[in-house]
Scaffold this motif. Structure first.
Motif, PDB file in Angstrom:
ATOM      1  N   ARG A 105       0.841  -1.194   0.000  1.00 44.60           N
ATOM      2  CA  ARG A 105       0.000   0.000   0.000  1.00 44.60           C
ATOM      3  C   ARG A 105       0.877   1.244   0.000  1.00 44.60           C
ATOM      4  O   ARG A 105       1.958   1.241   0.595  1.00 44.60           O
ATOM      5  N   VAL A 106       0.434   2.266  -0.709  1.00 41.41           N
ATOM      6  CA  VAL A 106       1.117   3.562  -0.645  1.00 41.41           C
ATOM      7  C   VAL A 106       0.140   4.587  -0.058  1.00 41.41           C
ATOM      8  O   VAL A 106      -1.071   4.488  -0.274  1.00 41.41           O
ATOM      9  N   GLU A 107       0.675   5.538   0.679  1.00 46.24           N
ATOM     10  CA  GLU A 107      -0.165   6.568   1.302  1.00 46.24           C
ATOM     11  C   GLU A 107       0.424   7.958   1.082  1.00 46.24           C
ATOM     12  O   GLU A 107       1.640   8.114   0.953  1.00 46.24           O
ATOM     13  N   MET A 108      -0.459   8.949   1.059  1.00 47.16           N
ATOM     14  CA  MET A 108      -0.047  10.362   1.026  1.00 47.16           C
ATOM     15  C   MET A 108      -0.898  11.131   2.023  1.00 47.16           C
ATOM     16  O   MET A 108      -1.997  10.685   2.386  1.00 47.16           O
ATOM     17  N   HIS A 109      -0.440  12.283   2.434  1.00 42.11           N
ATOM     18  CA  HIS A 109      -1.293  13.161   3.233  1.00 42.11           C
ATOM     19  C   HIS A 109      -2.479  13.611   2.378  1.00 42.11           C
ATOM     20  O   HIS A 109      -2.330  13.840   1.158  1.00 42.11           O
ATOM     21  N   CYS A 110      -3.639  13.718   3.025  1.00 41.88           N
ATOM     22  CA  CYS A 110      -4.872  13.974   2.274  1.00 41.88           C
ATOM     23  C   CYS A 110      -4.887  15.358   1.619  1.00 41.88           C
ATOM     24  O   CYS A 110      -5.649  15.599   0.690  1.00 41.88           O
ATOM     25  N   ASP A 111      -4.019  16.269   2.090  1.00 40.93           N
ATOM     26  CA  ASP A 111      -4.018  17.625   1.515  1.00 40.93           C
ATOM     27  C   ASP A 111      -2.800  17.881   0.624  1.00 40.93           C
ATOM     28  O   ASP A 111      -2.514  19.021   0.253  1.00 40.93           O
ATOM     29  N   ALA A 112      -2.080  16.809   0.238  1.00 34.78           N
ATOM     30  CA  ALA A 112      -0.855  17.007  -0.558  1.00 34.78           C
ATOM     31  C   ALA A 112      -1.173  17.368  -2.002  1.00 34.78           C
ATOM     32  O   ALA A 112      -0.498  18.205  -2.600  1.00 34.78           O
ATOM     33  N   ILE A 113      -2.189  16.717  -2.574  1.00 29.26           N
ATOM     34  CA  ILE A 113      -2.456  16.843  -4.007  1.00 29.26           C
ATOM     35  C   ILE A 113      -3.569  17.858  -4.249  1.00 29.26           C
ATOM     36  O   ILE A 113      -4.633  17.791  -3.625  1.00 29.26           O
ATOM     37  N   GLN A 114      -3.306  18.788  -5.161  1.00 30.62           N
ATOM     38  CA  GLN A 114      -4.293  19.815  -5.516  1.00 30.62           C
ATOM     39  C   GLN A 114      -4.875  19.484  -6.890  1.00 30.62           C
ATOM     40  O   GLN A 114      -4.129  19.143  -7.822  1.00 30.62           O
ATOM     41  N   ARG A 115      -6.193  19.591  -6.989  1.00 32.28           N
ATOM     42  CA  ARG A 115      -6.873  19.290  -8.256  1.00 32.28           C
ATOM     43  C   ARG A 115      -6.300  20.149  -9.396  1.00 32.28           C
ATOM     44  O   ARG A 115      -6.119  21.357  -9.230  1.00 32.28           O
ATOM     45  N   GLY A 116      -5.957  19.498 -10.515  1.00 35.89           N
ATOM     46  CA  GLY A 116      -5.491  20.229 -11.699  1.00 35.89           C
ATOM     47  C   GLY A 116      -3.998  20.510 -11.741  1.00 35.89           C
ATOM     48  O   GLY A 116      -3.466  20.860 -12.788  1.00 35.89           O
ATOM     49  N   THR A 117      -3.317  20.362 -10.611  1.00 32.09           N
ATOM     50  CA  THR A 117      -1.854  20.601 -10.611  1.00 32.09           C
ATOM     51  C   THR A 117      -1.142  19.428 -11.296  1.00 32.09           C
ATOM     52  O   THR A 117      -1.591  18.291 -11.212  1.00 32.09           O
ATOM     53  N   ARG A 118      -0.018  19.750 -11.968  1.00 28.37           N
ATOM     54  CA  ARG A 118       0.751  18.715 -12.683  1.00 28.37           C
ATOM     55  C   ARG A 118       1.967  18.310 -11.839  1.00 28.37           C
ATOM     56  O   ARG A 118       2.783  19.156 -11.473  1.00 28.37           O
ATOM     57  N   TYR A 119       2.059  17.023 -11.566  1.00 29.28           N
ATOM     58  CA  TYR A 119       3.102  16.496 -10.678  1.00 29.28           C
ATOM     59  C   TYR A 119       4.128  15.665 -11.432  1.00 29.28           C
ATOM     60  O   TYR A 119       3.797  14.960 -12.383  1.00 29.28           O
ATOM     61  N   ALA A 120       5.386  15.739 -10.979  1.00 31.01           N
ATOM     62  CA  ALA A 120       6.422  14.812 -11.426  1.00 31.01           C
ATOM     63  C   ALA A 120       6.648  13.812 -10.304  1.00 31.01           C
ATOM     64  O   ALA A 120       6.934  14.190  -9.164  1.00 31.01           O
TER      65      ALA A 120
END
Ligand code: AMP
Length: 175
Positions: A105-120
């Motif tokens: 399983r992988v986890e992230m903080h629930c507020d790390a990802i912003q809708r529409g932002t482009r991630y590497a």
């Protein structure tokens, strides 16, 4: 001064039968202990991911954190973390994925990802691609876009990139 890809490759050590028989472990510690090696690797990865239009970085535990942090410091881009279960202190979102035997399983903080932002997405190595695929799905589930997945090393014979769909995959070294 920047060293070449060939010189970076010379700083990757093969450790046979680690962590179990039949595995050739790609040890990046000689690369980390070369200041020119780490800087050159981070610069090359940074150039590739900036060209893909990435706005923020996501590093995968644990060696992805090392390169992710170096690239974040070079580029001034924010860095977010993908971790194994139970390691992140705040509220998390997660995604399970299958291993050859069992699951992980992988986890992230629930507020790390912003809708529409482009991630590497950043890690030291792509093998079967399971960890990266689950991380990409987790980012996308949160509304983020994945501009590219960047690795220092790709084990081509395991065909991990095929599990990443149409995501742009960039690896400095191929075996
Ligand atoms: P995978 O999900 O199969 O693509 O595995 C990728 C993760 O496992 C990465 O975080 C790597 O650090 C680690 N890994 C897998 N195979 C190796 C290997 N031969 N040498 C070093 N690290 C590996």
């Amino acid at each position: 001064m920047r060293i070449s890809i060939e010189e970076i490759q010379e700083l990757i050590r093969d450790v046979v039968d680690f962590p179990k028989p039949g595995i050739v472990f790609k040890d990046i510690t000689p690369l980390l202990s070369s200041s020119k090696g780490l800087r050159s690797t981070a610069e090359l990865m940074a150039e590739q991911l900036l060209a893909s239009g990435a706005q923020e970085l996501v590093g995968i535990e644990s060696r992805g954190f090392l390169f992710g942090a170096a690239i974040a410091a070079l580029t001034d881009l924010p860095l977010h973390l993908v971790r194994k279960p139970g390691k992140l202190p705040y509220r998390t979102v997660g995604r399970d994925y299958d291993l050859e035997y069992g699951s992980d399983r992988v986890e992230m903080h629930c507020d790390a990802i912003q809708r529409g932002t482009r991630y590497a997405l950043i890690d030291d190595l792509i093998a079967t691609g399971g960890t990266a695929a689950a991380s990409i799905e987790l980012i996308q589930e949160q509304g983020g876009q994945v501009a590219c997945a960047c690795f220092v090393i790709e084990l081509d014979f395991l065909k991990g990139r095929e599990r990443l769909g149409d995501c742009q995959v960039q690896s400095l070294l191929h075996y």
